[in-house]
Design a protein around this motif. Structure first.
Motif, PDB file in Angstrom:
ATOM      1  N   LEU A 100       0.830  -1.211   0.000  1.00  0.00           N
ATOM      2  CA  LEU A 100       0.000   0.000   0.000  1.00  0.00           C
ATOM      3  C   LEU A 100       0.857   1.250   0.000  1.00  0.00           C
ATOM      4  N   ALA A 101       1.911   1.258   0.797  1.00  0.00           N
ATOM      5  CA  ALA A 101       2.808   2.427   0.822  1.00  0.00           C
ATOM      6  C   ALA A 101       3.469   2.625  -0.537  1.00  0.00           C
ATOM      7  N   LEU A 102       3.882   1.536  -1.179  1.00  0.00           N
ATOM      8  CA  LEU A 102       4.489   1.622  -2.510  1.00  0.00           C
ATOM      9  C   LEU A 102       3.515   2.229  -3.511  1.00  0.00           C
ATOM     10  N   PHE A 103       2.262   1.791  -3.484  1.00  0.00           N
ATOM     11  CA  PHE A 103       1.278   2.297  -4.440  1.00  0.00           C
ATOM     12  C   PHE A 103       0.898   3.752  -4.161  1.00  0.00           C
ATOM     13  N   VAL A 104       0.778   4.126  -2.895  1.00  0.00           N
ATOM     14  CA  VAL A 104       0.441   5.524  -2.585  1.00  0.00           C
ATOM     15  C   VAL A 104       1.568   6.447  -3.029  1.00  0.00           C
ATOM     16  N   ALA A 105       2.809   6.056  -2.746  1.00  0.00           N
ATOM     17  CA  ALA A 105       3.946   6.873  -3.179  1.00  0.00           C
ATOM     18  C   ALA A 105       4.018   6.940  -4.703  1.00  0.00           C
ATOM     19  N   GLY A 106       3.783   5.811  -5.366  1.00  0.00           N
ATOM     20  CA  GLY A 106       3.780   5.794  -6.825  1.00  0.00           C
ATOM     21  C   GLY A 106       2.665   6.652  -7.401  1.00  0.00           C
ATOM     22  N   GLY A 107       1.482   6.623  -6.783  1.00  0.00           N
ATOM     23  CA  GLY A 107       0.373   7.462  -7.236  1.00  0.00           C
ATOM     24  C   GLY A 107       0.683   8.941  -7.089  1.00  0.00           C
ATOM     25  N   ALA A 108       1.312   9.305  -5.978  1.00  0.00           N
ATOM     26  CA  ALA A 108       1.683  10.711  -5.781  1.00  0.00           C
ATOM     27  C   ALA A 108       2.715  11.145  -6.816  1.00  0.00           C
ATOM     28  N   GLY A 109       3.693  10.301  -7.076  1.00  0.00           N
ATOM     29  CA  GLY A 109       4.688  10.614  -8.104  1.00  0.00           C
ATOM     30  C   GLY A 109       4.063  10.691  -9.484  1.00  0.00           C
ATOM     31  N   GLY A 110       3.119   9.809  -9.773  1.00  0.00           N
ATOM     32  CA  GLY A 110       2.412   9.859 -11.047  1.00  0.00           C
ATOM     33  C   GLY A 110       1.599  11.127 -11.203  1.00  0.00           C
ATOM     34  N   GLY A 111       0.998  11.615 -10.110  1.00  0.00           N
ATOM     35  CA  GLY A 111       0.242  12.862 -10.152  1.00  0.00           C
ATOM     36  C   GLY A 111       1.123  14.062 -10.449  1.00  0.00           C
ATOM     37  N   VAL A 112       2.310  14.070  -9.851  1.00  0.00           N
ATOM     38  CA  VAL A 112       3.257  15.159 -10.129  1.00  0.00           C
ATOM     39  C   VAL A 112       3.680  15.115 -11.594  1.00  0.00           C
ATOM     40  N   LEU A 113       3.989  13.912 -12.088  1.00  0.00           N
ATOM     41  CA  LEU A 113       4.394  13.761 -13.495  1.00  0.00           C
ATOM     42  C   LEU A 113       3.259  14.164 -14.428  1.00  0.00           C
ATOM     43  N   TRP A 114       2.037  13.759 -14.113  1.00  0.00           N
ATOM     44  CA  TRP A 114       0.866  14.098 -14.932  1.00  0.00           C
ATOM     45  C   TRP A 114       0.720  15.611 -15.054  1.00  0.00           C
ATOM     46  N   GLU A 115       0.837  16.312 -13.928  1.00  0.00           N
ATOM     47  CA  GLU A 115       0.692  17.773 -13.963  1.00  0.00           C
ATOM     48  C   GLU A 115       1.848  18.437 -14.703  1.00  0.00           C
ATOM     49  N   ARG A 116       3.061  17.908 -14.553  1.00  0.00           N
ATOM     50  CA  ARG A 116       4.238  18.515 -15.198  1.00  0.00           C
ATOM     51  C   ARG A 116       4.199  18.342 -16.718  1.00  0.00           C
ATOM     52  N   LEU A 117       3.726  17.213 -17.208  1.00  0.00           N
ATOM     53  CA  LEU A 117       3.709  16.950 -18.650  1.00  0.00           C
ATOM     54  C   LEU A 117       2.506  17.571 -19.357  1.00  0.00           C
ATOM     55  N   TRP A 118       1.455  17.876 -18.619  1.00  0.00           N
ATOM     56  CA  TRP A 118       0.226  18.403 -19.206  1.00  0.00           C
ATOM     57  C   TRP A 118       0.386  19.868 -19.556  1.00  0.00           C
ATOM     58  N   GLN A 119      -0.062  20.225 -20.734  1.00  0.00           N
ATOM     59  CA  GLN A 119      -0.077  21.624 -21.158  1.00  0.00           C
ATOM     60  C   GLN A 119      -1.522  22.096 -21.125  1.00  0.00           C
ATOM     61  N   ALA A 120      -1.792  23.017 -20.232  1.00  0.00           N
ATOM     62  CA  ALA A 120      -3.169  23.478 -20.024  1.00  0.00           C
ATOM     63  C   ALA A 120      -3.705  24.208 -21.250  1.00  0.00           C
ATOM     64  N   PRO A 121      -4.824  23.739 -21.799  1.00  0.00           N
ATOM     65  CA  PRO A 121      -5.450  24.511 -22.876  1.00  0.00           C
ATOM     66  C   PRO A 121      -6.075  25.768 -22.288  1.00  0.00           C
ATOM     67  N   THR A 122      -6.148  26.789 -23.084  1.00  0.00           N
ATOM     68  CA  THR A 122      -6.714  28.039 -22.586  1.00  0.00           C
ATOM     69  C   THR A 122      -8.128  28.230 -23.113  1.00  0.00           C
ATOM     70  N   GLY A 123      -8.836  29.015 -22.391  1.00  0.00           N
ATOM     71  CA  GLY A 123     -10.187  29.388 -22.780  1.00  0.00           C
ATOM     72  C   GLY A 123     -10.373  30.865 -22.485  1.00  0.00           C
ATOM     73  N   LEU A 124     -11.588  31.330 -22.697  1.00  0.00           N
ATOM     74  CA  LEU A 124     -11.894  32.748 -22.500  1.00  0.00           C
ATOM     75  C   LEU A 124     -13.054  32.908 -21.535  1.00  0.00           C
ATOM     76  N   ALA A 125     -12.953  33.929 -20.726  1.00  0.00           N
ATOM     77  CA  ALA A 125     -14.081  34.304 -19.873  1.00  0.00           C
ATOM     78  C   ALA A 125     -15.027  35.162 -20.702  1.00  0.00           C
ATOM     79  N   PHE A 126     -16.309  34.844 -20.620  1.00  0.00           N
ATOM     80  CA  PHE A 126     -17.304  35.636 -21.344  1.00  0.00           C
ATOM     81  C   PHE A 126     -18.589  35.628 -20.532  1.00  0.00           C
ATOM     82  N   GLU A 127     -19.043  36.808 -20.152  1.00  0.00           N
ATOM     83  CA  GLU A 127     -20.256  36.982 -19.365  1.00  0.00           C
ATOM     84  C   GLU A 127     -20.248  36.120 -18.101  1.00  0.00           C
ATOM     85  N   GLY A 128     -19.101  36.092 -17.430  1.00  0.00           N
ATOM     86  CA  GLY A 128     -18.989  35.383 -16.161  1.00  0.00           C
ATOM     87  C   GLY A 128     -18.834  33.874 -16.268  1.00  0.00           C
ATOM     88  N   ARG A 129     -18.682  33.361 -17.467  1.00  0.00           N
ATOM     89  CA  ARG A 129     -18.510  31.914 -17.679  1.00  0.00           C
ATOM     90  C   ARG A 129     -17.230  31.688 -18.468  1.00  0.00           C
TER      91      ARG A 129
END
Length: 180
Positions: free
Chosen positions: A19-48
């Protein structure tokens, strides 16, 4: 001396270690996921907030990247867990539970590190303000829960594949060493 050896290899210790191995691996995977992801942009229009350019290829990028990272991660973590012989039932149960927990930890860490919810941020912005999308596992449509996705099953699927491969294709299979 045999009592000392039995204490080190109890099923409870195996479960906790996996369980400790998987939790640590999941946390590392989450960091990698966020680092490799390029956020698409959008526009605010009328509060949305609106994804710009809109389309399934843009909104699917985070989900695809999650699967591309989580399946091999589950595979590797299960291979490591399965190589440790003895207490196979405890290992199987802990890999199944650990993989589910690791998938959620990976999502939670990546989502927490990523940008905030653009629908909330757009409420106070002037029209046509560019805002990045948030990191989630669904399309960025209003009212969708960001973690309701079958992509969370990729890590457990990889883990089961790795564990089956370890037990069936491993050089020793489920053999036990002679004791004594």
């Amino acid at each position: 001396m045999s009592e000392v050896a039995d204490v080190r290899t109890t099923p409870l210790r195996r479960v906790l270690a996996v369980l400790a191995l998987f939790v640590a691996g999941g946390a590392g995977g989450g960091v990698l996921w966020e680092r490799l992801w390029q956020a698409p942009t959008g526009l605010a229009f009328e509060g949305r907030w609106y994804l710009e350019p809109a389309g399934p290829d843009v909104s699917f990028q985070a989900i695809a990247l999650f699967v591309v990272i989580s399946f091999p991660l589950g595979l590797v973590l299960a291979l490591l867990s399965g190589m440790w012989r003895g207490h196979e039932t405890a290992t199987l149960v802990s890999v199944v539970v650990g993989a589910g927990v690791a998938a959620f930890v990976m999502y939670a860490v990546g989502h927490a590190l990523g940008p905030g919810d653009p629908q909330v941020l757009a409420a106070g912005q002037p029209d046509y303000t560019p805002l990045p999308a948030d990191l989630g596992l669904t399309a960025p449509d209003p009212g969708r829960v960001a973690w309701h996705s079958s992509a969370l099953l990729a890590l457990p699927a990889g883990a089961m594949t790795g564990l089956v491969a370890t037990y069936l294709l491993g050089s020793r299979g489920l053999e036990r060493r002679p004791r004594g």
